[in-house]
Design an enzyme around this catalytic site. Structure first.
Site, PDB file in Angstrom:
ATOM      1  N   ALA A 145       0.811  -1.217   0.000  1.00 55.24           N
ATOM      2  CA  ALA A 145       0.000   0.000   0.000  1.00 55.24           C
ATOM      3  C   ALA A 145       0.847   1.272   0.000  1.00 55.24           C
ATOM      4  CB  ALA A 145      -0.936  -0.014   1.202  1.00 55.24           C
ATOM      5  N   LYS A 196      -1.678 -16.982  -0.840  1.00 54.31           N
ATOM      6  CA  LYS A 196      -0.305 -16.450  -0.761  1.00 54.31           C
ATOM      7  C   LYS A 196       0.035 -16.037   0.665  1.00 54.31           C
ATOM      8  CE  LYS A 196      -1.613 -11.953  -0.583  1.00 54.31           C
ATOM      9  NZ  LYS A 196      -1.258 -10.931   0.429  1.00 54.31           N
ATOM     10  N   ASP A 257       2.172 -11.902  -6.000  1.00 53.81           N
ATOM     11  CA  ASP A 257       1.720 -11.500  -4.673  1.00 53.81           C
ATOM     12  C   ASP A 257       2.465 -12.258  -3.580  1.00 53.81           C
ATOM     13  OD1 ASP A 257       0.253  -9.989  -2.943  1.00 53.81           O
ATOM     14  OD2 ASP A 257      -1.688 -10.820  -3.478  1.00 53.81           O
TER      15      ASP A 257
END
Length: 346
Positions: A145, A196, A257
């Protein structure tokens, strides 16, 4: 110009406001009941999210959860859900109470839902629970992020059964630094988004489990590479079992990811603790006390899907040595141990 409502003022929900606002869309960022301090900080003049570096642009308005109205959602072209998996109950309630006009909803939330021996993704369970959601869009791929908010090059994948909706939403959000792929394999993307986190625990344990004091970071590289490869194989098999395309696990939603998750975050920190011989309970009650480690929740959902004892390599669809080792640690409270003699060598 589109209108976008983001539910959840955590780092990912807030970071997604950056490319949306940069494309001149009007963005309403709504905090959850747990985001009070964040919303207060961001509503100050020049206010910045506590975990990000810069204030959002003027076309992002931040409000507390109790200021959200039905017309906010009705006027939106897209709704983005940016909560962690425990927040799905809150989001479902909000959307069912306040959404009176059908709208597509995009989810960055990652998790699996188990009911008895059945395990499903949010893409398979939420549409029936949110009648006014006209389309489920899954957001996956490697995206930290803070890096997205700082406009560092980022590639993600948007998934929807209706490819035209995925195309339209990607066109709404894409920038020169936020590059987007699209797919109709929404179940596969959602499966990998959850898996993941789970596999990052085991791969990260390799980073601390085999120290190399002659390296600056103190980590051997071969064990991690072997476990990462095994994780990709097992992720593809589980993705297919959950109803997705196994090929999705080898793209942005899976390998990409997984790579970024092993690089840092709560799942990685748990793995690092396990690699040094600590128990899951020890790490969760100290280093990660009070934090949501979504790979642990995924492990609980996967318990019925992975045999307690891995079968021989010749039975590839049932061969899960890494998943079994993670489940032994998380569910059965054993110390983490991966038998390298059982890994696939290709």
């Amino acid at each position: 110009m589109a209108k976008i409502v983001v539910l959840g003022a955590g780092v990912m929900g807030t970071a997604l406001c950056v490319p949306a606002a940069e494309n001149n869309h009007a963005v309403l960022l709504v905090g959850t009941p747990l985001d009070g301090d964040i919303v207060t900080a961001m509503r100050l003049p020049g206010g910045v999210h506590p975990k990000l570096d810069d204030a959002l642009s003027d076309n992002v308005e931040t409000i507390p959860f109790d200021a959200l109205r039905s017309d906010h959602l009705g006027d939106a072209d897209y709704i983005i859900v940016g909560v962690s998996s425990p927040g799905i109950v809150w989001v479902t309630d909000v959307l069912n109470r306040l959404m009176t006009v059908a709208r597509p909803v995009a989810f960055v939330t990652k998790g699996l839902v188990s009911a008895g021996s059945t395990v499903s993704t949010y893409a398979q369970t939420l549409p029936s629970r949110i009648p006014m959601m006209s389309a489920f869009i899954g957001i996956g791929g490697p995206c930290i992020a803070r890096e997205l908010a700082n406009r560092l090059p980022t590639a993600s994948i948007y998934a929807c059964e209706d490819i035209s909706i995925a195309e339209q939403f990607a066109a709404t959000m894409a920038t020169d630094y936020y590059r987007l792929s699209i797919t109709t394999d929404v179940t596969g993307v959602e499966a990998c988004a959850a898996l993941k986190n789970f596999f990052a625990i085991g791969v990260s344990a390799m980073q601390t489990g085999y120290p190399d004091q002659k390296r600056a970071d103190g980590q051997s590289k071969n064990p991690t590479a072997a476990a990462f490869t095994q994780a990709s194989l097992e992720m593809a098999r589980l993705c297919e079992r959950l109803g997705g395309d196994s090929a999705t696990a080898f793209g942005l939603a899976g390998l990409g990811d997984l790579h970024v998750t092993v690089g840092g975050g709560r799942n990685s920190r748990l793995g690092h603790g396990l690699g040094t011989g600590r128990s899951v309970l020890d790490v969760l009650s100290s280093d990660l006390f009070g934090e949501t480690v979504e790979g642990v929740d995924t492990a609980r959902a996967l318990e019925t899907m992975v045999p307690e004892k891995s079968s021989s390599e010749g039975e590839a669809p049932h061969y899960f040595p890494l998943a079994s080792a993670i489940l032994d640690a998380v569910i059965r409270q054993k110390l983490f141990s991966l038998d390298f003699s059982r890994l696939v060598v290709r």
